[in-house]
Design a protein around this motif. Structure first.
Motif, mmCIF file in Angstrom:
data_model
loop_
_atom_site.group_PDB
_atom_site.id
_atom_site.type_symbol
_atom_site.label_atom_id
_atom_site.label_comp_id
_atom_site.label_asym_id
_atom_site.label_seq_id
_atom_site.Cartn_x
_atom_site.Cartn_y
_atom_site.Cartn_z
ATOM 1 N N SER A 134 47.158 29.053 63.364
ATOM 2 C CA SER A 134 47.780 28.498 64.559
ATOM 3 C C SER A 134 48.644 29.601 65.155
ATOM 4 O O SER A 134 49.729 29.905 64.650
ATOM 5 N N VAL A 135 48.136 30.221 66.224
ATOM 6 C CA VAL A 135 48.735 31.451 66.753
ATOM 7 C C VAL A 135 49.236 31.214 68.167
ATOM 8 O O VAL A 135 48.508 30.687 69.018
ATOM 9 N N GLY A 136 50.477 31.598 68.418
ATOM 10 C CA GLY A 136 51.053 31.470 69.753
ATOM 11 C C GLY A 136 51.571 32.803 70.246
ATOM 12 O O GLY A 136 52.096 33.617 69.479
ATOM 13 N N ILE A 137 51.406 33.059 71.558
ATOM 14 C CA ILE A 137 51.953 34.259 72.178
ATOM 15 C C ILE A 137 52.654 33.874 73.474
ATOM 16 O O ILE A 137 52.402 32.808 74.044
ATOM 17 N N ASP A 138 53.529 34.723 73.937
ATOM 18 C CA ASP A 138 54.268 34.465 75.175
ATOM 19 C C ASP A 138 54.596 35.804 75.822
ATOM 20 O O ASP A 138 55.445 36.549 75.337
ATOM 21 N N PHE A 139 53.870 36.135 76.912
ATOM 22 C CA PHE A 139 54.062 37.392 77.625
ATOM 23 C C PHE A 139 54.486 37.105 79.064
ATOM 24 O O PHE A 139 53.971 36.174 79.699
ATOM 25 N N ASP A 140 55.374 37.910 79.554
ATOM 26 C CA ASP A 140 55.817 37.783 80.944
ATOM 27 C C ASP A 140 54.800 38.468 81.852
ATOM 28 O O ASP A 140 55.061 39.523 82.439
ATOM 29 N N HIS A 141 53.620 37.864 81.929
ATOM 30 C CA HIS A 141 52.547 38.386 82.764
ATOM 31 C C HIS A 141 51.709 37.211 83.243
ATOM 32 O O HIS A 141 51.356 36.328 82.437
ATOM 33 N N PRO A 142 51.365 37.175 84.524
ATOM 34 C CA PRO A 142 50.650 36.001 85.062
ATOM 35 C C PRO A 142 49.290 35.752 84.435
ATOM 36 O O PRO A 142 48.804 34.619 84.428
ATOM 37 N N MET A 143 48.644 36.791 83.885
ATOM 38 C CA MET A 143 47.328 36.609 83.293
ATOM 39 C C MET A 143 47.400 36.134 81.836
ATOM 40 O O MET A 143 46.381 35.733 81.263
ATOM 41 N N ILE A 144 48.587 36.192 81.252
ATOM 42 C CA ILE A 144 48.716 35.807 79.851
ATOM 43 C C ILE A 144 49.652 34.610 79.706
ATOM 44 O O ILE A 144 49.235 33.532 79.308
ATOM 45 N N ALA A 145 50.926 34.813 80.041
ATOM 46 C CA ALA A 145 51.947 33.782 79.905
ATOM 47 C C ALA A 145 51.980 33.277 78.457
ATOM 48 O O ALA A 145 51.898 34.052 77.519
ATOM 49 N N ARG A 146 52.025 31.960 78.286
ATOM 50 C CA ARG A 146 52.072 31.379 76.935
ATOM 51 C C ARG A 146 50.700 30.820 76.587
ATOM 52 O O ARG A 146 50.147 30.016 77.329
ATOM 53 N N GLN A 147 50.157 31.252 75.457
ATOM 54 C CA GLN A 147 48.849 30.802 74.999
ATOM 55 C C GLN A 147 48.939 30.373 73.541
ATOM 56 O O GLN A 147 49.752 30.892 72.774
ATOM 57 N N GLN A 148 48.070 29.436 73.179
ATOM 58 C CA GLN A 148 48.041 28.912 71.812
ATOM 59 C C GLN A 148 46.598 28.799 71.352
ATOM 60 O O GLN A 148 45.716 28.364 72.102
ATOM 61 N N PHE A 149 46.330 29.232 70.126
ATOM 62 C CA PHE A 149 44.988 29.124 69.550
ATOM 63 C C PHE A 149 45.108 28.533 68.158
ATOM 64 O O PHE A 149 45.836 29.039 67.311
ATOM 65 N N ASP A 150 44.389 27.439 67.914
ATOM 66 C CA ASP A 150 44.418 26.747 66.629
ATOM 67 C C ASP A 150 42.998 26.561 66.135
ATOM 68 O O ASP A 150 42.158 26.019 66.859
ATOM 69 N N SER A 151 42.719 26.985 64.920
ATOM 70 C CA SER A 151 41.356 26.858 64.425
ATOM 71 C C SER A 151 41.286 27.060 62.919
ATOM 72 O O SER A 151 42.008 27.886 62.358
ATOM 73 N N ARG A 152 40.404 26.292 62.292
ATOM 74 C CA ARG A 152 39.989 26.612 60.946
ATOM 75 C C ARG A 152 39.149 27.883 61.042
ATOM 76 O O ARG A 152 38.525 28.144 62.079
ATOM 77 N N VAL A 153 39.089 28.664 59.966
ATOM 78 C CA VAL A 153 38.340 29.917 59.975
ATOM 79 C C VAL A 153 37.197 29.824 58.972
ATOM 80 O O VAL A 153 37.410 29.800 57.764
#
Length: 310
Positions: free
Chosen positions: A155-174
């Protein structure tokens, strides 16, 4: 995946290093049971043997590097993620330079190499690191927690001050299928100003639009655009998987990360080793039909080898 796996035969590829800009060739070879992943620097005299293991990590600032007194190999995380994602336990990586080639900036070219030759099952049990208690590490606003789970789940979250990224979240079994389809093709990314600065200081010399997503202040410079709408966070998940595999065994646990990177991934791995009561090594029961992504311990104590059944 009750048993360990290696490659059926060797496979090779060439490319340039992201930071060195040097052309390098890698050859992936089968390896014996319980040998893990090992790099061999064939350009050195004598050749250098470097285990892909947390105890040999020497640098985590821009990429993950392993090394010893004989030599080092950098930017190993994408290849390590491919090994984990496709179920490779043992392999020898011959390399004639100091950096794994960046290829297209993702792990997929390495996945394709592994699929080209196929897996060979080895009649030795595969050992998993089963997380028994939560472990958390933090650095500023970056944090990573690993907790008990019957599979590897990220469960990975990122937060960048950029309009193409901003805050994103990815959740997955591998699983191998999920890794190949949803994670392996996500490319590394960087910002134009940072890339220019790095090149001025002798780094990112091999970086280009063919092997990385590059952003200016407003948009992506790559004409082919994104492979996924959330490709940025998926690549962070890819890096996490590759870095965690340096523990030496596949992990059964849920990893929650926010704004993490190579350094804090390494910090989490070290913290796990410093707390042996929070995990144990387990094996699947080869005598019964098994789902390798859902195991249950049936015997043993914390921090020692044991057997498991499903």
């Amino acid at each position: 995946m009750v048993f360990q796996n290696t490659l059926k035969k060797y496979v090779m590829a060439s490319g340039i290093g992201l930071h060195t800009g040097a052309r390098v060739t890698i050859k992936l070879h089968p390896a014996p049971v319980d040998s893990g992943i090992r790099f061999v620097r064939t350009d050195l005299d004598p050749v250098a043997l470097i285990p892909a293991n947390i105890g040999y990590v020497t640098e985590t600032s821009l990429a993950t590097t392993v090394g010893n007194a004989a030599g080092s190999v950098s930017t190993i995380e994408h290849l390590m993620a491919a090994f984990f994602g496709m179920g490779i336990d043992n392999a020898i990586v011959e390399i004639d330079g100091p950096e794994v080639p960046i290829m297209d900036g993702s792990a997929y070219p390495f996945v394709a190499m592994i699929k080209q030759v196929g897996l060979s099952s080895q009649k030795a049990p595969r050992r998993y690191i089963e997380i028994l208690e939560p472990v958390t590490v933090s650095s500023g606003d970056k944090t990573v927690t690993i907790s008990p789970c019957d599979s590897l789940y990220v469960s990975v979250g990122i937060d960048f001050d950029h309009p193409m990224i901003a805050r994103q979240q990815f959740d997955s079994r591998v699983t191998p299928h999920i890794f190949e389809r949803r994670i392996s093709r996500a490319r590394t990314f960087g910002f134009l100003k940072e890339v220019e600065y790095l090149k001025e200081n002798g780094l990112a010399l091999g970086g280009c639009l063919d092997n990385a997503l590059v952003l200016d202040d407003k948009t992506i410079l790559n004409q082919d655009g994104l492979r996924f709408s959330d490709e940025f966070v998926r690549h962070k998940a890819l890096d996490l998987i590759g870095d965690i595999y340096l523990l030496g065994n596949p992990v059964l646990g849920k990893i929650d990360s926010f704004k993490s990177g190579h350094a804090i991934h390494h910090l989490l791995s070290k913290e796990l080793l410093n707390r042996p009561y929070t995990w144990r090594l387990v094996e699947l029961d080869a005598e019964r039909p098994a789902d390798p992504w859902a195991v249950q311990a049936i015997s043993g104590e914390k921090g020692i080898f044991t057997s498991v059944s499903v």
